[in-house]
Design an enzyme around this catalytic site. Structure first.
Site, short mmCIF file in Angstrom:
data_model
loop_
_atom_site.label_atom_id
_atom_site.label_comp_id
_atom_site.label_asym_id
_atom_site.label_seq_id
_atom_site.Cartn_x
_atom_site.Cartn_y
_atom_site.Cartn_z
N LYS A 225 0.83 -1.20 0.00
CA LYS A 225 0.00 0.00 0.00
C LYS A 225 0.86 1.25 0.00
O LYS A 225 2.04 1.23 0.30
CB LYS A 225 -0.97 -0.01 1.20
CG LYS A 225 -2.10 -1.01 0.97
CD LYS A 225 -3.16 -0.98 2.04
CE LYS A 225 -4.25 -2.01 1.70
NZ LYS A 225 -5.24 -2.16 2.78
N ARG A 264 -2.59 -10.01 5.80
CA ARG A 264 -3.06 -10.14 4.41
C ARG A 264 -1.99 -9.58 3.48
O ARG A 264 -1.65 -8.40 3.56
CB ARG A 264 -4.38 -9.36 4.26
CG ARG A 264 -4.98 -9.40 2.87
CD ARG A 264 -6.30 -8.62 2.84
NE ARG A 264 -6.89 -8.61 1.51
CZ ARG A 264 -6.55 -7.77 0.55
NH1 ARG A 264 -5.62 -6.86 0.75
NH2 ARG A 264 -7.15 -7.82 -0.62
C1 YH5 Z 1 -7.43 -4.65 3.95
O1 YH5 Z 1 -6.59 -3.84 4.35
N1 YH5 Z 1 -7.37 -4.17 1.45
S1 YH5 Z 1 -8.01 -4.25 -1.19
C2 YH5 Z 1 -3.86 -0.32 -2.76
C3 YH5 Z 1 -2.57 -0.73 -3.02
C4 YH5 Z 1 -2.16 -2.02 -2.72
C5 YH5 Z 1 -3.09 -2.90 -2.18
C6 YH5 Z 1 -0.89 -0.21 -4.53
N2 YH5 Z 1 -8.98 -5.62 0.91
C7 YH5 Z 1 -7.80 -4.78 2.58
O2 YH5 Z 1 -5.04 -4.54 -0.98
N3 YH5 Z 1 -9.42 -6.48 3.14
C8 YH5 Z 1 -8.11 -4.68 0.46
O3 YH5 Z 1 -1.72 0.19 -3.51
C9 YH5 Z 1 -8.79 -5.69 2.24
N4 YH5 Z 1 -8.10 -5.44 4.83
C10 YH5 Z 1 -9.07 -6.33 4.43
N5 YH5 Z 1 -9.67 -7.08 5.37
C11 YH5 Z 1 -6.78 -2.97 -1.26
C12 YH5 Z 1 -5.38 -3.45 -1.37
C13 YH5 Z 1 -4.40 -2.50 -1.94
C14 YH5 Z 1 -4.77 -1.21 -2.24
#
Ligand code: YH5
Length: 282
Positions: A225, A264
């Site tokens: 993130k 996660r």
């Molecule tokens: C979470 O924190 N996050 S989807 C932006 C990014 C990288 C990754 C490049 N689902 C979560 O993973 N479920 C998502 O920048 C989730 N907790 C739970 N429980 C977003 C994601 C991401 C977003």
């Protein structure tokens, strides 16, 4: 019965009881593409098998991107994306499966296909979602967010982010329990990056040691993130999304040491390795 091991009560990082590693399996066309238009079955099978070989505990299947700025997809499209992938995972392994959705119908259909857990960034606030999960008697992750993926990073404001997020999560857990979700099936997640500035994310992360004192296991998702890219950079700039592996693994170790029970991540092999070493040496 659920394949998820009885969700751990211990507070310390312990080499015999590591946090569970949840591997992210995105089935949005922008994440696994053969030229951008369709998702290749072979690519998904390869990804499932490599996560399993690397020691993943739960595979989290998501058919709608919830990244900042992402637009929603229809129910039909989401079902078309995730149901075949759930079948595919079951065909090639017996790993636990979680479905990342806020749509009640997707929860219901996925439960029908045998998923082991619901991961809801909307904390079961969709109409009928609590009842579906209560009837299925499977674990559910309730996440905090402010706003929607389209607008959530506009200008998030809180009086006190830690108490606001904690109070929201406790109140959702209470509503779920009153509607028949068993307390032992509830997992909480402060929702890193969902309507939070870097300062909000850091304050929440530092407070994890208090959040884990609530009677529910805590899930942490910070993998790749933006907050990782920001914290790793020396200036106002940020490290690009493809170069956030070490920062992400570091954050996962700190989350585990603060008592998070599920981490996660995108990078299962690296995270499992780091958790094993950290736990052995803690
Ligand atoms: C979470 O924190 N996050 S989807 C932006 C990014 C990288 C990754 C490049 N689902 C979560 O993973 N479920 C998502 O920048 C989730 N907790 C739970 N429980 C977003 C994601 C991401 C977003």
């Amino acid at each position: 019965m659920s394949k998820l091991p009885g969700l751990l009560k211990q507070r310390e990082l312990d080499s015999k009881r590591l946090p569970l590693v949840m591997g992210i399996l995105n089935v949005t066309p922008d994440s696994f593409s053969d030229g951008g238009l369709f998702t290749s079955k072979d690519a998904i099978v390869t990804q499932i098998e490599s996560m399993v070989a690397a020691g993943v505990d739960i595979i989290d299947v998501g058919g709608e991107s919830t990244r900042p700025g992402a637009s929603p997809v229809s129910l039909e499209v989401e079902l078309e994306r995730v149901l075949p992938v759930i079948d595919l995972i079951k065909a090639v392994s017996d790993v636990a499966i979680s479905i990342d959705t806020y749509k009640t119908e997707v929860m219901q259909e996925s439960i029908g296909r045998g998923v082991d857990m619901i991961n809801d960034v909307n904390a079961l606030q969709s109409v009928g979602a609590i009842e579906v999960v209560a009837n299925a008697n499977i674990p559910v992750c309730l996440m905090h967010k402010k706003g929607t993926p389209l607008n959530m990073q506009a200008a998030p404001e809180y009086q006190d982010v830690v108490s606001e997020v904690t109070e929201f999560l406790v109140s959702r857990a209470q509503v779920c329990e009153r509607s028949g979700v068993l307390p032992q099936n509830i997992i909480l997640d402060p929702g890193f990056g969902f309507g939070k500035t870097l300062e909000h994310n850091v304050a929440l992360f530092k407070d994890l040691k208090n959040l884990v004192l609530l009677p529910y296991p805590v899930l942490v998702g910070v993998s790749r993130k933006r907050m990782i890219g920001r914290l790793a950079a020396l200036s106002e700039a940020e490290i690009g999304v493809d170069d956030r592996l070490c920062g992400s693994v570091s954050a996962s170790i700190v989350a585990a040491s603060k008592g998070a029970k599920i981490i996660r991540v995108h990078d299962v092999l690296e995270t499992v390795q780091a958790l094993r070493v950290a736990a052995a040496l803690w």
